[in-house]
Design a protein around this motif. Structure first.
Motif, PDB file in Angstrom:
ATOM      1  N   ASP A  39     -12.227  -7.833 -14.065  1.00 18.79           N
ATOM      2  CA  ASP A  39     -13.445  -7.727 -13.274  1.00 18.79           C
ATOM      3  C   ASP A  39     -13.386  -6.455 -12.432  1.00 18.79           C
ATOM      4  O   ASP A  39     -12.316  -6.064 -11.952  1.00 18.79           O
ATOM      5  N   ARG A  40     -14.529  -5.798 -12.229  1.00 27.76           N
ATOM      6  CA  ARG A  40     -14.555  -4.572 -11.433  1.00 27.76           C
ATOM      7  C   ARG A  40     -14.288  -4.855  -9.964  1.00 27.76           C
ATOM      8  O   ARG A  40     -13.522  -4.165  -9.305  1.00 27.76           O
ATOM      9  N   MET A  41     -14.961  -5.875  -9.419  1.00 24.56           N
ATOM     10  CA  MET A  41     -14.881  -6.164  -7.988  1.00 24.56           C
ATOM     11  C   MET A  41     -13.872  -7.280  -7.749  1.00 24.56           C
ATOM     12  O   MET A  41     -14.166  -8.457  -7.985  1.00 24.56           O
ATOM     13  N   LEU A  42     -12.679  -6.917  -7.280  1.00 22.83           N
ATOM     14  CA  LEU A  42     -11.605  -7.879  -7.056  1.00 22.83           C
ATOM     15  C   LEU A  42     -11.077  -7.760  -5.630  1.00 22.83           C
ATOM     16  O   LEU A  42     -11.047  -6.662  -5.067  1.00 22.83           O
ATOM     17  N   PRO A  43     -10.622  -8.882  -5.047  1.00 23.80           N
ATOM     18  CA  PRO A  43      -9.960  -8.799  -3.736  1.00 23.80           C
ATOM     19  C   PRO A  43      -8.573  -8.186  -3.871  1.00 23.80           C
ATOM     20  O   PRO A  43      -7.993  -8.176  -4.957  1.00 23.80           O
ATOM     21  N   GLU A  44      -8.053  -7.675  -2.765  1.00 23.01           N
ATOM     22  CA  GLU A  44      -6.713  -7.085  -2.672  1.00 23.01           C
ATOM     23  C   GLU A  44      -6.615  -5.710  -3.351  1.00 23.01           C
ATOM     24  O   GLU A  44      -6.096  -4.772  -2.794  1.00 23.01           O
ATOM     25  N   LYS A  45      -7.110  -5.612  -4.591  1.00 24.70           N
ATOM     26  CA  LYS A  45      -7.083  -4.334  -5.302  1.00 24.70           C
ATOM     27  C   LYS A  45      -8.217  -4.362  -6.325  1.00 24.70           C
ATOM     28  O   LYS A  45      -8.265  -5.230  -7.181  1.00 24.70           O
ATOM     29  N   ASP A  46      -9.163  -3.413  -6.225  1.00 25.77           N
ATOM     30  CA  ASP A  46     -10.308  -3.444  -7.128  1.00 25.77           C
ATOM     31  C   ASP A  46      -9.888  -3.093  -8.557  1.00 25.77           C
ATOM     32  O   ASP A  46      -8.813  -2.521  -8.781  1.00 25.77           O
ATOM     33  N   GLY A  47     -10.745  -3.448  -9.507  1.00 24.64           N
ATOM     34  CA  GLY A  47     -10.411  -3.275 -10.904  1.00 24.64           C
ATOM     35  C   GLY A  47     -10.121  -1.849 -11.313  1.00 24.64           C
ATOM     36  O   GLY A  47      -9.213  -1.586 -12.122  1.00 24.64           O
ATOM     37  N   LEU A  48     -10.880  -0.887 -10.789  1.00 23.32           N
ATOM     38  CA  LEU A  48     -10.657   0.521 -11.126  1.00 23.32           C
ATOM     39  C   LEU A  48      -9.270   0.979 -10.697  1.00 23.32           C
ATOM     40  O   LEU A  48      -8.535   1.601 -11.466  1.00 23.32           O
ATOM     41  N   THR A  49      -8.904   0.638  -9.454  1.00 17.47           N
ATOM     42  CA  THR A  49      -7.585   1.024  -8.952  1.00 17.47           C
ATOM     43  C   THR A  49      -6.481   0.332  -9.731  1.00 17.47           C
ATOM     44  O   THR A  49      -5.464   0.942 -10.088  1.00 17.47           O
ATOM     45  N   LEU A  50      -6.678  -0.950  -9.998  1.00 18.53           N
ATOM     46  CA  LEU A  50      -5.701  -1.738 -10.753  1.00 18.53           C
ATOM     47  C   LEU A  50      -5.399  -1.074 -12.092  1.00 18.53           C
ATOM     48  O   LEU A  50      -4.234  -0.827 -12.446  1.00 18.53           O
ATOM     49  N   LEU A  51      -6.453  -0.767 -12.845  1.00 10.17           N
ATOM     50  CA  LEU A  51      -6.243  -0.235 -14.190  1.00 10.17           C
ATOM     51  C   LEU A  51      -5.674   1.178 -14.149  1.00 10.17           C
ATOM     52  O   LEU A  51      -4.818   1.533 -14.967  1.00 10.17           O
ATOM     53  N   LYS A  52      -6.129   1.989 -13.188  1.00  8.58           N
ATOM     54  CA  LYS A  52      -5.595   3.350 -13.080  1.00  8.58           C
ATOM     55  C   LYS A  52      -4.100   3.308 -12.780  1.00  8.58           C
ATOM     56  O   LYS A  52      -3.316   4.060 -13.382  1.00  8.58           O
ATOM     57  N   GLU A  53      -3.672   2.441 -11.859  1.00  3.64           N
ATOM     58  CA  GLU A  53      -2.248   2.335 -11.534  1.00  3.64           C
ATOM     59  C   GLU A  53      -1.453   1.819 -12.736  1.00  3.64           C
ATOM     60  O   GLU A  53      -0.325   2.267 -12.983  1.00  3.64           O
ATOM     61  N   PHE A  54      -2.052   0.886 -13.459  1.00  2.00           N
ATOM     62  CA  PHE A  54      -1.384   0.338 -14.651  1.00  2.00           C
ATOM     63  C   PHE A  54      -1.176   1.431 -15.695  1.00  2.00           C
ATOM     64  O   PHE A  54      -0.095   1.559 -16.280  1.00  2.00           O
TER      65      PHE A  54
END
Length: 224
Positions: A51-66
């Motif tokens: 999902d794009r809008m997530l608590p703690e860490k948004d989806g864009l940031t999550l995937l970029k870090e991954f």
């Protein structure tokens, strides 16, 4: 395939899980960006639905870090933000696909299936698990032992799947609560004992050699 669904809306996450399980996939869930990233990094998945809008860490940031850390699991973004600019942002962050909400269940299933074909040289996903003479077909949801069909409830199926994926290993109560029930508390609850007892009655009662063993003070082990 084994799919990681990272979605904070419990109702939506349950709907996505239902669609994917009916399509023959195994589903793990995380309800915020931090937990989702941790699971994506620590476990093997064939695809991710984020999902794009997530608590703690948004989806864009999550995937970029991954991706920056070398993660290669194909990802599908889900979002109510369906305009071209947001789709481009999602794809630039490292997603292979982007699906706007609301969506048709059949389209979600088809797109997730397509993700599994995107990684060059990827090994075919495991569709059958075996432990001794016990066999589980993840596509047809059929379980047999020595050729004899065993009927399981959905939770029993998920419990057995987890045990079979870790056959020969000791699986703790806490691991089962987190992976099968999605609970992160009270490892002393007897829900584990009740379901293990029911499962043991189904897979061992009619057979000479038991497969499911209790390891005193540690947890359970399914004989491989």
């Amino acid at each position: 395939m084994r799919v990681l669904v990272i979605e904070d809306d419990a109702e939506m996450a349950g709907f996505i899980e239902k669609v994917l399980v009916e399509a023959g996939h195994s589903v793990d869930k995380a309800d915020d960006g931090e937990r989702g990233l941790a699971k994506a990094r620590s476990e093997e998945f064939d695809a991710m639905v984020v999902d794009r809008m997530l608590p703690e860490k948004d989806g864009l940031t999550l995937l970029k870090e991954f991706r920056d850390a070398g993660g290669t699991t194909p990802a599908l973004f889900l979002s109510a933000l369906g305009d071209v600019q947001n789709k481009v942002q999602g794809l630039k962050a490292g997603a292979e696909d982007y699906l706007a909400k609301p969506f048709a269940p059949a389209e979600l299933a088809a797109r997730v299936e397509a993700l599994g074909r995107r990684t060059p040289g990827q090994e075919p996903p495991v569709t059958v698990l075996k432990a001794g003479d016990l066999e589980m077909n993840l596509l047809t949801r059929k379980v047999t032992r020595a050729g004899q069909k065993i009927d399981l409830q959905p939770r029993e199926f998920r419990l057995l799947e987890y045990l079979m994926r870790h056959a020969g290993q000791v699986v703790t109560r806490t691991m089962l609560l987190e992976k099968v029930w999605d609970y992160n508390f009270d490892p002393q609850t007897n829900v584990i004992d009740v379901h293990v007892s029911r499962l043991r009655a189904k897979i061992d009662k009619e057979f000479d050699e038991p497969l499911l063993h209790t390891v005193r003070g540690a947890g359970y082990r399914l004989q491989g």
